[in-house]
Design a protein around this motif. Sequence first.
Motif, short mmCIF file in Angstrom:
data_model
loop_
_atom_site.label_atom_id
_atom_site.label_comp_id
_atom_site.label_asym_id
_atom_site.label_seq_id
_atom_site.Cartn_x
_atom_site.Cartn_y
_atom_site.Cartn_z
N ARG A 34 32.81 39.27 67.24
CA ARG A 34 34.40 38.86 67.08
C ARG A 34 34.55 38.61 68.79
NH1 ARG A 34 36.30 36.16 63.76
NH2 ARG A 34 38.12 35.41 64.58
N VAL A 37 17.55 25.91 61.33
CA VAL A 37 18.24 27.18 61.05
C VAL A 37 17.56 28.15 62.41
CG1 VAL A 37 16.35 28.19 59.54
CG2 VAL A 37 18.69 28.97 59.40
N PRO A 38 18.42 28.83 62.77
CA PRO A 38 17.95 29.99 63.87
C PRO A 38 16.85 30.64 63.36
CG PRO A 38 20.23 29.76 63.89
CD PRO A 38 19.75 29.06 62.52
N SER A 60 32.15 19.10 69.18
CA SER A 60 31.21 18.57 68.39
C SER A 60 30.85 17.04 68.38
CB SER A 60 31.56 18.80 66.89
OG SER A 60 30.45 18.80 66.02
N GLY A 61 29.61 16.84 68.67
CA GLY A 61 29.26 15.39 68.85
C GLY A 61 29.11 15.05 70.25
N GLN A 93 24.81 22.07 70.89
CA GLN A 93 24.53 21.22 69.83
C GLN A 93 23.47 20.19 69.95
OE1 GLN A 93 27.53 18.39 68.25
NE2 GLN A 93 27.75 19.76 66.47
N TYR A 125 22.24 36.18 62.87
CA TYR A 125 23.56 35.81 63.51
C TYR A 125 24.28 37.08 63.81
CZ TYR A 125 23.24 30.95 62.18
OH TYR A 125 22.86 29.53 61.85
N PHE A 128 27.36 37.41 64.85
CA PHE A 128 28.78 37.52 64.28
C PHE A 128 29.79 38.22 65.18
CE2 PHE A 128 27.13 35.66 60.16
CZ PHE A 128 27.73 34.31 60.42
N HIS A 143 29.40 29.52 66.54
CA HIS A 143 29.36 28.22 66.89
C HIS A 143 29.60 27.80 65.39
CE1 HIS A 143 28.54 28.19 71.08
NE2 HIS A 143 27.58 29.17 70.72
N PHE A 144 30.71 27.41 65.03
CA PHE A 144 31.17 26.73 63.60
C PHE A 144 31.50 25.44 64.03
CE2 PHE A 144 32.67 31.16 63.45
CZ PHE A 144 31.85 31.52 62.12
N CYS A 145 30.23 24.52 64.34
CA CYS A 145 30.48 23.16 64.64
C CYS A 145 31.43 22.27 64.01
CB CYS A 145 29.21 22.37 64.67
SG CYS A 145 27.95 23.25 65.84
N PRO A 146 31.43 22.40 62.61
CA PRO A 146 32.43 21.63 62.03
C PRO A 146 33.77 21.59 62.26
CG PRO A 146 31.00 22.55 60.22
CD PRO A 146 30.67 23.27 61.65
N ALA A 147 34.02 22.75 62.80
CA ALA A 147 35.56 23.08 63.41
C ALA A 147 35.88 22.84 64.62
CB ALA A 147 36.27 24.48 62.75
N GLY A 197 20.11 21.51 69.92
CA GLY A 197 19.85 21.52 68.58
C GLY A 197 19.40 20.43 67.59
#
Lengths: 182, 234
Positions: free
Chosen positions: B130, B121-122, B105-106, B111, B126, B128, B97-101, B114
């Motif tokens: 693929r 922080v979880p 988001s929003g 989120q 993580y 990760f 979950h790369f929220c900025p990208a 969260g």
Amino acid sequence: MSKPIVATASLAGCFGCHMSLLDIDDRILKLIELVEFNKSPIDDIKTFTKHCDIGLIEGGVCNTENLHVLKDFRNNCKILISVGECAIMGGLPAMRNGISVRECLEEAYINGVTVGENKKKIMPNDEEIPIITDKVYPLHEIVKIDYYLPGCPPRADLLWQAVVALVTGDELNIPYELIKFD
Amino acid sequence: MSEKVKFTIDGKEYEGEKGRLLVDVAAENGVYIPVLCHWKDVKPAGSCRICTVKVNDRYMTACTTPIDANMTVENKTPELEDIRKAIVEMLFVEGNHFCPACEKSGDCDLQALGYLYQMMVPRFPYAFERRELDAKSPKIFLEKNRCIFCKRCIRMIKDDKGRSFFAFKGRGKHLEITIDEKLAANISEELAQEAMKICPVGAILRKEVGFSTPIGQRKYDKVPIGSDIEVLQK
Ligand code: SF4
Ligand code: SF4
Ligand code: FES
């Protein structure tokens, strides 16, 4: 009483978190009254000259240099704070996690569509260049982190309120709008 | 007329039709119980567990529990809120979950939870893992890195013959959401839009539109998730 000392660093980040810190605008004048800065890109002090009270780190760990700086911060700061998504979860650089380092480098230097001429298929390997880690690590998976300030970047008000709360010892009540992951 | 029953949530008495789902009756009374997989009037899946409450001292999922007389429900207790926070954290580390990208988001329910639980922080490492992005269908991006396996799309997005456009593949760690390429080739505008809307996260995205709402005006920029329900509190 001497002022609390703050150090900052950007590891695998974009400097956006530092820019956000500058976004506190004229409160920066209050900030330099409240604290003294040591090692930081803000004052360009390159090595620790004093033991610090607060270390603010943006960016995760993507290479051996980051690793070295992070450990140096842990050894020299009483309180260490992960600032921003990259420090907390690796952020956009961690999008390479799950892809092998070789594949990443080959894409960047040999196979990528934007790669210019590289007939000898050279990948940078000078010993001066830090070695890329197998994946991008969140800071707390490497050293103990005391606090986290999320956001991409963390809102200027969040950084301001957090630093002030730490310095003054006042309770921090973060308004809803200030905790964001983007 | 079906039978009315009285029950309590966090010590307060409420009334509702016997047999209706606790999560829906609570919402109508202004009590927010978080959901990720539930969608009103769709057969519940009970898969995400975020709606975990305590009914007469036992953990139950509010989206699968019918109300009955003499039920004592605990909802907003520190213990349950921490369980829910842990579930949110688990979902964050399990996917990528790369929220900025992320376009969602929003407007993303995961989120927003969260934010609600102030996840800084979880507590889990993580993973990760693929996962691929499937861009083969003409109207939809399927971003598998963000799927939380709520099954909403599988249960709700169907063609006129009742065939699902989406399906799960694999098991356990290898479970992934897939889209039927042949069916999806002809998915209507409306259904593609609907699929994006009902996906609680940014796993189903419409192609050719994105980031259309400015930051500051998105669903959860200013108000926490559940506030639309809590304003109904009498
Ligand atoms: S789906 Fe939600 S939690 Fe995941 S990256 Fe997108 S906004 Fe963030
Ligand atoms: S794609 Fe979205 S709606 Fe479908 S199962 Fe995954 S999270 Fe749920
Ligand atoms: S909302 Fe009840 S289990 Fe998902």
